[in-house]
Scaffold this motif. Sequence first.
Motif, PDB file in Angstrom:
ATOM      1  N   LEU B 144       0.820  -1.218   0.000  1.00 29.68           N
ATOM      2  CA  LEU B 144       0.000   0.000   0.000  1.00 29.68           C
ATOM      3  C   LEU B 144       0.852   1.266   0.000  1.00 29.68           C
ATOM      4  O   LEU B 144       0.430   2.320  -0.465  1.00 29.68           O
ATOM      5  N   ALA B 145       2.067   1.149   0.565  1.00 28.93           N
ATOM      6  CA  ALA B 145       2.927   2.341   0.639  1.00 28.93           C
ATOM      7  C   ALA B 145       3.856   2.453  -0.570  1.00 28.93           C
ATOM      8  O   ALA B 145       4.760   3.289  -0.585  1.00 28.93           O
ATOM      9  N   ILE B 150       8.524   4.711  -4.050  1.00 24.52           N
ATOM     10  CA  ILE B 150       9.038   5.170  -5.353  1.00 24.52           C
ATOM     11  C   ILE B 150       9.487   6.633  -5.245  1.00 24.52           C
ATOM     12  O   ILE B 150      10.594   6.992  -5.645  1.00 24.52           O
ATOM     13  N   THR B 151       8.631   7.464  -4.648  1.00 21.84           N
ATOM     14  CA  THR B 151       9.002   8.872  -4.457  1.00 21.84           C
ATOM     15  C   THR B 151      10.288   8.971  -3.639  1.00 21.84           C
ATOM     16  O   THR B 151      11.205   9.724  -3.976  1.00 21.84           O
ATOM     17  N   LEU B 218       4.291  10.908 -12.275  1.00 25.69           N
ATOM     18  CA  LEU B 218       3.943   9.703 -11.520  1.00 25.69           C
ATOM     19  C   LEU B 218       2.877  10.024 -10.484  1.00 25.69           C
ATOM     20  O   LEU B 218       1.890   9.314 -10.333  1.00 25.69           O
ATOM     21  N   GLN B 219       3.087  11.143  -9.757  1.00 29.69           N
ATOM     22  CA  GLN B 219       2.146  11.515  -8.702  1.00 29.69           C
ATOM     23  C   GLN B 219       0.771  11.837  -9.284  1.00 29.69           C
ATOM     24  O   GLN B 219      -0.262  11.530  -8.698  1.00 29.69           O
ATOM     25  N   ARG B 220       0.767  12.445 -10.481  1.00 25.79           N
ATOM     26  CA  ARG B 220      -0.491  12.785 -11.129  1.00 25.79           C
ATOM     27  C   ARG B 220      -1.234  11.515 -11.523  1.00 25.79           C
ATOM     28  O   ARG B 220      -2.437  11.400 -11.322  1.00 25.79           O
ATOM     29  N   LYS B 221      -0.493  10.566 -12.076  1.00 25.71           N
ATOM     30  CA  LYS B 221      -1.079   9.296 -12.491  1.00 25.71           C
ATOM     31  C   LYS B 221      -1.714   8.594 -11.296  1.00 25.71           C
ATOM     32  O   LYS B 221      -2.806   8.053 -11.386  1.00 25.71           O
ATOM     33  N   GLN B 222      -1.001   8.654 -10.152  1.00 27.45           N
ATOM     34  CA  GLN B 222      -1.516   7.992  -8.953  1.00 27.45           C
ATOM     35  C   GLN B 222      -2.807   8.641  -8.485  1.00 27.45           C
ATOM     36  O   GLN B 222      -3.747   7.966  -8.081  1.00 27.45           O
ATOM     37  N   LYS B 223      -2.837   9.965  -8.543  1.00 25.25           N
ATOM     38  CA  LYS B 223      -4.039  10.677  -8.110  1.00 25.25           C
ATOM     39  C   LYS B 223      -5.226  10.287  -8.975  1.00 25.25           C
ATOM     40  O   LYS B 223      -6.322  10.031  -8.494  1.00 25.25           O
ATOM     41  N   ILE B 224      -4.971  10.234 -10.306  1.00 23.04           N
ATOM     42  CA  ILE B 224      -6.044   9.862 -11.232  1.00 23.04           C
ATOM     43  C   ILE B 224      -6.517   8.439 -10.943  1.00 23.04           C
ATOM     44  O   ILE B 224      -7.713   8.151 -10.888  1.00 23.04           O
ATOM     45  N   ALA B 225      -5.535   7.552 -10.689  1.00 24.43           N
ATOM     46  CA  ALA B 225      -5.873   6.159 -10.397  1.00 24.43           C
ATOM     47  C   ALA B 225      -6.711   6.079  -9.125  1.00 24.43           C
ATOM     48  O   ALA B 225      -7.676   5.308  -9.046  1.00 24.43           O
TER      49      ALA B 225
END
Lengths: 254, 228
Positions: B144-145, B150-151, B218-225
């Motif tokens: 989950l983390a 990755i960041t 990457l962070q944007r993709k995660q938010k969208i997901a």
Amino acid sequence: MGSISVSCLLVLSLLLHTAHADDINVAVASNFTAPMKEIASLFEHASGHKVRLSFGASGKFYAQIKHGAPFHLFFSADQQKPAQLEREELIVPGSRFTYAVGQLALWSAQEGFIKANPDRLLALQFNKLAIANPKLAPYGVAAIDVLEHLALIDRTKSRWVHGENIAQTYQFVSTGNADLGFVALSQIMKEGRLKAGSSWIIPEALYTPIKQDAVLLRSGEDSPAAQALLRFMKTEQAEAIMQSYGYKPLARTQ
Amino acid sequence: MSFSEADLTAIWLTLRLATTVTLLLLLIGTPIAWWLARTQSVWKAPVAAIVALPLILPPTVLGFYLLIAMGPHGFFGQFTQSLGLGTLPFTFWGLVVASIFYSMPFVVQPIQNAMEAIGERPLEVAATLRAGPLDRFFSVVLPLAKPGFITASILGFAHTVGEFGIILMIGGNIPGETRVISVQIYDHVEALEFMQAHALSGAMLLFSFSVLLALYWLQRKQKIALLN
């Protein structure tokens, strides 16, 4: 009535004083830090001018001056950089002169670690040898000269650590991280005496003399304080201070 | 743009340093982050403050203390000497130790944030399914983390590549051992070799920009997901 005229006089003298007193910015090579502080404080007392000193690597100052740094005077650790500034017409013509001749010493922070000879160096009995980066610092170039004369370049190379300038080289040795280092005699000497540790003052025949030049920069052209400090550098008082820190008197070298 | 052999040595050394530091920091930083994310202890604030110190301390302070502490008379230097390792300044591993301190917050904080975001619920569910604490950590917390890890890796790596002040103070500028890209650039600039400085500086600029760009994408993709 009397008190008014006294205070008028006071105000007047203060005004006169500030009109004559002048602030100057002076760039000074690291190796000359200690004597310059002493000389500047004497000069400030004698003249009433205010001297702001900046210490660092000559190469850095050269680049900064080229790009308009607000220094009035520049005391370099070598002759090349002032000469280069002269060619680029960034100095007051004819102001370049040799203010000191530096001496090189091999130094250890431990008492008795070295005698007044190169034996320990030749026997390779040390962990690291600190040298000012010869690409940037004249004292580094002189150190390489010495190692070349002693045919020690190849044998000691793996133990070299480079200080960015002579101040950092001193720091590596004084913290004990390097057993030995080539430093400026001025860094380890005070009042004609070794301050701490043990050292070998390197014979002049082993390296090209480290002549250090100073220049009056364009921005200092109209500053009486800058010109006065340059004159002060040539007085016996100033020379005595330089000598007490291990610089060679100029009369002998010119 | 062309690189000299010395430049290439510096680039290779920097990549080796950043990789080593990032891997070690993931190992050291994960338990610290986990503890910080979960603890109610009064020690939480002081530990978090120590981890975050390099964010605001000038590198000169860290470099100065490390030079003394890792030197032959310092406590850390005497420890490494007693292990027969000698002293660490002027060595690759000295830079690794320094960089671990210096890049610590960049690794610990993203992981800690990700772990805090998980909340109690998934762990309680796992516990009712009889998952032990270790099992819960490895099969619930770590997956989950993942975005946090990755960041953390990207920032830890990039921040170590960009390190300069501490390395200048404890490195001794040895080719192939402690002369990293930033020090090599500094040497070029100081020696007025502006052409070589341009080549390396340009490469660093490009690298740093790409890293940050990748991170934000990457962070944007995660938010969208997450939204979907």
